[in-house]
Each structure stands twice: as structure tokens, then as C-alpha cells.
Design a protein around this motif. Structure first.
Motif, PDB file in Angstrom:
ATOM      1  N   SER A 298       0.861  -1.250  -0.047  1.00 61.20           N
ATOM      2  CA  SER A 298      -0.164   0.079  -0.272  1.00 61.20           C
ATOM      3  C   SER A 298       0.956   1.236   0.006  1.00 61.20           C
ATOM      4  CB  SER A 298      -0.877  -0.136   1.237  1.00 61.20           C
ATOM      5  OG  SER A 298      -1.903  -0.886   1.396  1.00 61.20           O
ATOM      6  N   PHE A 299       1.923   1.142   0.736  1.00 61.91           N
ATOM      7  CA  PHE A 299       2.835   2.268   0.848  1.00 61.91           C
ATOM      8  C   PHE A 299       3.530   2.747  -0.551  1.00 61.91           C
ATOM      9  CE2 PHE A 299       7.431   3.502   1.795  1.00 61.91           C
ATOM     10  CZ  PHE A 299       7.110   4.953   2.355  1.00 61.91           C
ATOM     11  N   GLN A 300       3.879   1.542  -1.198  1.00 64.00           N
ATOM     12  CA  GLN A 300       4.313   1.496  -2.511  1.00 64.00           C
ATOM     13  C   GLN A 300       3.317   2.260  -3.622  1.00 64.00           C
ATOM     14  OE1 GLN A 300       5.904  -2.891  -2.534  1.00 64.00           O
ATOM     15  NE2 GLN A 300       6.825  -1.842  -4.454  1.00 64.00           N
ATOM     16  N   GLU A 301       2.052   1.772  -3.537  1.00 67.06           N
ATOM     17  CA  GLU A 301       0.796   2.304  -4.380  1.00 67.06           C
ATOM     18  C   GLU A 301       0.948   3.717  -4.091  1.00 67.06           C
ATOM     19  OE1 GLU A 301      -2.038  -0.604  -3.354  1.00 67.06           O
ATOM     20  OE2 GLU A 301      -1.156  -2.094  -4.606  1.00 67.06           O
TER      21      GLU A 301
ATOM     22  N   THR B 201       8.096  -0.846 -12.962  1.00 67.12           N
ATOM     23  CA  THR B 201       7.130  -0.293 -12.020  1.00 67.12           C
ATOM     24  C   THR B 201       7.541   0.927 -11.332  1.00 67.12           C
ATOM     25  OG1 THR B 201       7.664  -1.663 -10.074  1.00 67.12           O
ATOM     26  CG2 THR B 201       6.187  -2.669 -11.798  1.00 67.12           C
ATOM     27  N   ASN B 202       8.999   1.040 -11.229  1.00 71.97           N
ATOM     28  CA  ASN B 202       9.302   2.506 -10.855  1.00 71.97           C
ATOM     29  C   ASN B 202       9.351   3.465 -11.784  1.00 71.97           C
ATOM     30  OD1 ASN B 202      11.992   0.529  -9.228  1.00 71.97           O
ATOM     31  ND2 ASN B 202       9.951   0.908  -8.321  1.00 71.97           N
TER      32      ASN B 202
ATOM     33  N   GLU C 243       2.220  -9.253  -5.998  1.00 74.62           N
ATOM     34  CA  GLU C 243       1.366  -8.498  -7.000  1.00 74.62           C
ATOM     35  C   GLU C 243       1.315  -7.019  -6.523  1.00 74.62           C
ATOM     36  OE1 GLU C 243      -3.070  -8.689  -6.815  1.00 74.62           O
ATOM     37  OE2 GLU C 243      -3.045  -9.299  -4.917  1.00 74.62           O
ATOM     38  N   LEU C 244       1.461  -6.001  -7.553  1.00 75.69           N
ATOM     39  CA  LEU C 244       1.526  -4.749  -7.194  1.00 75.69           C
ATOM     40  C   LEU C 244       0.600  -3.988  -8.352  1.00 75.69           C
ATOM     41  CD1 LEU C 244       2.629  -2.344  -5.433  1.00 75.69           C
ATOM     42  CD2 LEU C 244       4.429  -2.230  -7.533  1.00 75.69           C
ATOM     43  N   HIS C 245      -0.480  -3.210  -7.750  1.00 77.35           N
ATOM     44  CA  HIS C 245      -1.136  -2.405  -8.422  1.00 77.35           C
ATOM     45  C   HIS C 245      -1.170  -0.878  -8.256  1.00 77.35           C
ATOM     46  CE1 HIS C 245      -3.665  -6.031  -9.731  1.00 77.35           C
ATOM     47  NE2 HIS C 245      -3.239  -6.343  -8.369  1.00 77.35           N
TER      48      HIS C 245
ATOM     49  N   GLN D  73      -6.769  -0.994  -8.008  1.00 76.23           N
ATOM     50  CA  GLN D  73      -6.677  -2.495  -8.240  1.00 76.23           C
ATOM     51  C   GLN D  73      -7.096  -2.968  -9.688  1.00 76.23           C
ATOM     52  OE1 GLN D  73      -5.641  -4.495  -5.855  1.00 76.23           O
ATOM     53  NE2 GLN D  73      -6.892  -6.360  -5.954  1.00 76.23           N
ATOM     54  N   GLN D  74      -6.288  -3.458 -10.352  1.00 76.59           N
ATOM     55  CA  GLN D  74      -6.880  -3.812 -11.682  1.00 76.59           C
ATOM     56  C   GLN D  74      -7.175  -5.149 -11.844  1.00 76.59           C
ATOM     57  OE1 GLN D  74      -3.588  -2.137 -11.377  1.00 76.59           O
ATOM     58  NE2 GLN D  74      -3.958  -0.318 -12.246  1.00 76.59           N
ATOM     59  N   SER D  75      -7.700  -5.647 -12.656  1.00 78.96           N
ATOM     60  CA  SER D  75      -8.568  -6.816 -12.988  1.00 78.96           C
ATOM     61  C   SER D  75      -7.870  -7.870 -12.618  1.00 78.96           C
ATOM     62  CB  SER D  75      -9.025  -6.847 -14.350  1.00 78.96           C
ATOM     63  OG  SER D  75     -10.031  -5.849 -14.706  1.00 78.96           O
TER      64      SER D  75
END
Length: 493
Positions: free
Chosen positions: A143-146, A317-318, A348-350, A354-356
Motif C-alpha cells: 500500500s505504501f508503494q502504491e 514499475t518504478n 502482486e502490485l497495482h 486494483q486492476q482486474s
């Protein structure tokens, strides 16, 4: 509760706007003409201002009136809104976390990173039915990343400073020998590459660090890319002066949240050191400038760095959100045992939302049309060291499509086991503006679902089970329709 919720949301939004504009309560009081104590009561959710006072705040803060009174929150405050609406605070034993319910709103209104991550975690755990300590901590970091679009500039800058201090050339691929020398000469490490081999119970571990003697035990069978990453993480712990840390890789258990967060920071530093931002941005610009996509162009990027495909996909993703404004993306990692029919989504990371494609905790069957699963099936039938594929995944139920790239490799620690890593980028206006091959018809396209149990695609040739969730919903809707008809029929008697 509705009125209380509205007051709380307005107070949270006002405090965020004021803070973003670097105004104190005293400063906002002078600007708006409203008393400091009154503004304080508003921000605490105890009072809701009248329209004329909202208009004054709107004018002086330069924020549209409709935006101020809207209950819609930006992504940093959205978890707070969700948790207030869901009344989840009433169901969670906050005292276990040293938090009193009476002071919870005051704490979260400040929205520091760890608290925001904590709130998102509660929601995610509630959705996934997982309450283990490890899951709680890992979800917190995710969550911190997102919340930060998975980009941390202070770590990027630390890598640049480190490279200058130790004369590490970021324009060339790194190797383990160069980093090993720094660990030994600068940080007093002893590297032992034989001890772990004699302990069969530790087959799945790549390294153990003994802090008392600064001894790093390495697994003998790891390749140079894995060794380089381990060395880079150890350098991160030392260069960033991190003391609260984990001592095994992969981890065995976490004692507290700081260990998990620091493990993430060290991993991020290592990825940024091995896969420098400037080089990767240049590689991606070249790839995205091409009118058609060719597998060899992307595989060339993977071969440009002394890193595993997973490290490179993670690094994407960065970089994609920061340097290409491609923020609607997801990352997945699957594991798979040869000749089995069980695919495990273990990471996983979104970003953005939240993607499908996401993890499911109720043992449902992931869609076999996903390219993530296809590459695992393909590599298990060949002797290839790497299997790559690409696909446009269309989710008909949601009207969304993603460009999905996936790589599979053998698991070096478990025989006849494989792993795939996947990145998906939502096809939207930003995607079309940034990527020249977005108009190319050469990339295969497929309609996909999330799990077979929830999929509405008819006549699917790879369906594992019937769409029981969909059928149950249709049945309930039919029953509700008949009940409504009966209500109308007998209401006129």
C-alpha cells in the motif's frame, strides 16, 4: 452517521489542502477571516461550515467550491474514506496497535505514509481474508508503494551519490566482483561461499548475514545476477545506515513493520543500482519509438543488465509511472510446478487502483487465457532458460484492455518448478501518446477473465470450471425479478 461522515471528510480535505499550500491554521485564519479555533473544529470533523464560509475558503485557497464539498477523495485520502464508510474501525481491535478510537481520526488526518499504508492494509486484509502478521506487514508495504506510485526519489538520489563516492560506473553493467570488493574493503565483510551447501535444510535460502562478525554466507548455486543483487542489498543496508533489518534472503519471518519497510528500501536501492534509471529510460524510449513490437527488442533490454527478469520487471514499475506517466499498471509473479494444474499468485502490485488480474484467496481458478500462465506452460515443456510472450488482454466485463508482457524462468531452488513475472499497462490515452506501436496489429489480442468462476466468456476452450459465481448471481437476479412481479401483482388486489 451520514452527517458525521460528511463532516469528517470535509475536515480531512480542508486539512490536506491547507497543508499542501504550506499554510498554518493561523495563516488560513488571516487569509479567510475565519477564526483559528473554528477552522480547527472543522478540520477535526466536529463542525461543518455554512455555504458562505465554504465559498470564502474556496476563494482564498483557490479550490473550486464543488471540489471542496465533494465526498470524493484523492488516492492518498481514499483509504480513510473507505474505512470510515465501512465502519471497519468498530470491528478492529485498535488497542492492539496502541490506538484509541477517540484519537484515530486525529492521527489519520495527518496522513503520514505509514498510517496511510496501515489503513489501506486493513481494507486489503478484509478483502483477502488473510490475517497473518506477515500478510499484514507485506500488504502495508504494498500500500505504501502504491500511494507513492512506487517511485522513491531519495533512494534514486542515494544510488547516484553512492556511485560517485565509490566510482561505480552506472553506464556499464555491474558485476558481483565489483560490489564484493566494496563490501570487503569498505564495510569489513567476510564472504563465505561454501558453508550453506552443507546444510540441506537451507536449500531455499540464497544468503544469511551474521551481524556480529559481518559474515555473509552465500548459496553456491546462485548465478552472478543473483549474487550481484544480494551484494547490492547489503551495500544498501550499510550505505543507508539501516540497522533494523532482515538477515536472510529470502526472508523467513518478520519481527516488525520497520524490518519489512527497510527490506523494501534495500531492494529498491539494489534494483536502482543494478538497473540505473537513466539507462533504462533510454532503452524504453527506443523501444516505444518503434512502430511495431518485436520480441527481440524487449529481450535485448532484459539482456542489457546483470539482473533477473523479475528485477527488471520490478524496476519497470518504478520507471514507467515516473518517466512515462504510465501509472495504471500491475505487476504479478506466479509459481508453477511442472505437470500440475495449480498456479500460485504469490506477489502482486497495482498502481493507481486494483486492476482486474489480482490474487484470489478462495481457491478459484485463474483465467487460463492469461499470458502469465501461458509462458509457464510453455517453459515447462522446453529446456529454454527464458520464455517470453506478449498479449493485449481485453476484459469485456469492465471495458478495459492492457498491454501485458510476461517472462518465465526455471526456479533455481526447486526442481521442475517455474516462475513467471508479468507487467500489464492499461491501454488509455497516455499509453497511446507514449508508445508508437500502440496502433500495431501484430500483437495478439484475447478476451480474458479473472477467474473461471467469475467469467462470462461463453464457449471458452480452456475453462477449468463452470462460472458458478456468475450463475449464482443470475439466479438471484431472476428470483428478485419474480418477487418484484409478484409484489406488483398482489399489491393491486
Amino acid at each position: 452517521m451520514e452527517q458525521e461522515y460528511i463532516k469528517l471528510i470535509f475536515g480531512l480535505k480542508l486539512k490536506q489542502i491547507r497543508t499542501d499550500k504550506e499554510l498554518s491554521l493561523f495563516g488560513l485564519s488571516k487569509l479567510s477571516g475565519l477564526s483559528k479555533s473554528y477552522l480547527n473544529e472543522i478540520e477535526k470533523g466536529k463542525k461543518y461550515p455554512k455555504p458562505d464560509k465554504i465559498a470564502a475558503l474556496s476563494e482564498h485557497l483557490d479550490v473550486p467550491y464543488d471540489e471542496m464539498v465533494s465526498l470524493k477523495l484523492d488516492k492518498n485520502l481514499a483509504p480513510i474514506g473507505e474505512i470510515l464508510q465501512s465502519k471497519l474501525l468498530k470491528e478492529i481491535p485498535l488497542e492492539l496497535f496502541g490506538i484509541q478510537e477517540s484519537t484515530m481520526i486525529d492521527i489519520i488526518s495527518n496522513a503520514p505514509s505509514k498510517v496511510t499504508a496501515f489503513i489501506s492494509t486493513i481494507i486489503e486484509i478484509a478483502k483477502n481474508y488473510s490475517f497473518s502478521k506477515e500478510s499484514f506487514y507485506l500488504a502495508s508495504v504494498r500500500s505504501f508503494q502504491e500511494a507513492n506510485n512506487n517511485y522513491f526519489d531519495h533512494l534514486e538520489q542515494a544510488v547516484i551519490s553512492f556511485s560517485k563516492t565509490y566510482q561505480v560506473d552506472l553506464t556499464q553493467p555491474l558485476n558481483s566482483k565489483e560490489l564484493e570488493e566494496i563490501l570487503i574493503e569498505e564495510y569489513g565483510y567476510t564472504i563465505n561461499k561454501s558453508e550453506l551447501e552443507s546444510h540441506t535444510a537451507l536449500d531455499n535460502l540464497r544468503s544469511i548475514f551474521i551481524p556480529k562478525t559481518k559474515t555473509l554466507l552465500l548459496a553456491k548455486h546462485i548465478d552472478d545476477a543473483q549474487k550481484t543483487f544480494i551484494y547490492a542489498k547489503e551495500i544498501a543496508y550499510n550505505y543507508l545506515k539501516i540497522s533494523e533489518r532482515l538477515y536472510t534472503f529470502s526472508w523467513i519471518k518478520f519481527e516488525n513493520f520497520d524490518q519489512v519497510l527497510n527490506n523494501f528500501y534495500a531492494s529498491y536501492f539494489a534494483g536502482a543500482l543494478i538497473i540505473p534509471r537513466t539507462r533504462l529510460v533510454a532503452d524504453l524510449k527506443l523501444l516505444f519509438s518503434k512502430k511495431s513490437f518485436k520480441n527481440r527488442d524487449f529481450e535485448r533490454i532484459l539482456n542489457n543488465y546483470n539482473a533477473s527478469p523479475e528485477s527488471i520487471y520490478q524496476r519497470l514499475t518504478n520507471i514507467l509511472p515516473k518517466d512515462f506517466n504510465l501509472k495504471s499498471l500491475f505487476f504479478l509473479r506466479f509459481s508453477y510446478k511442472k505437470n500440475s494444474d495449480n498456479y500460485i499468485l504469490n506477489k502482486e502490485l497495482h498502481l493507481s487502483k486494483q486492476q482486474s488480474p489480482h490474487a484470489n484467496e478462495t481457491n478459484e481458478h485463474y483465467c487460463r487465457r492469461w499470458v502469465s500462465l501461458k509462458v509457464l506452460k510453455d517453459i515447462s515443456k522446453t529446456n529454454n532458460t527464458h520464455e517470453f510472450d506478449i498479449q493485449i488482454s481485453n476484459y469485456p466485463n469492465e471495458g478495459k484492455s492492457y498491454l501485458v508482457l510476461s517472462s518465465a524462468t526455471a526456479d533455481p531452488f526447486i526442481s521442475d518448478s517455474y516462475r513467471s513475472v508479468t507487467i500489464g499497462i492499461q491501454i488509455n490515452n497516455q499509453y497511446k501518446k507514449r508508445i508508437a506501436f500502440s496502433k500495431s496489429k501484430s500483437i495478439p489480442s484475447a478476451e480474458v477473465g479473472v477467474t473461471c468462476e467469475r467469467c462470462t466468456i461463453s464457449n471458452c476452450e480452456v475453462r477449468q470450471v463452470e462460472p458458478i459465481v456468475v450463475l449464482s448471481k443470475l439466479k438471484d437476479e431472476k428470483i428478485a425479478h419474480v418477487v418484484n412481479e409478484l409484489q406488483e401483482k398482489f399489491s393491486t388486489l
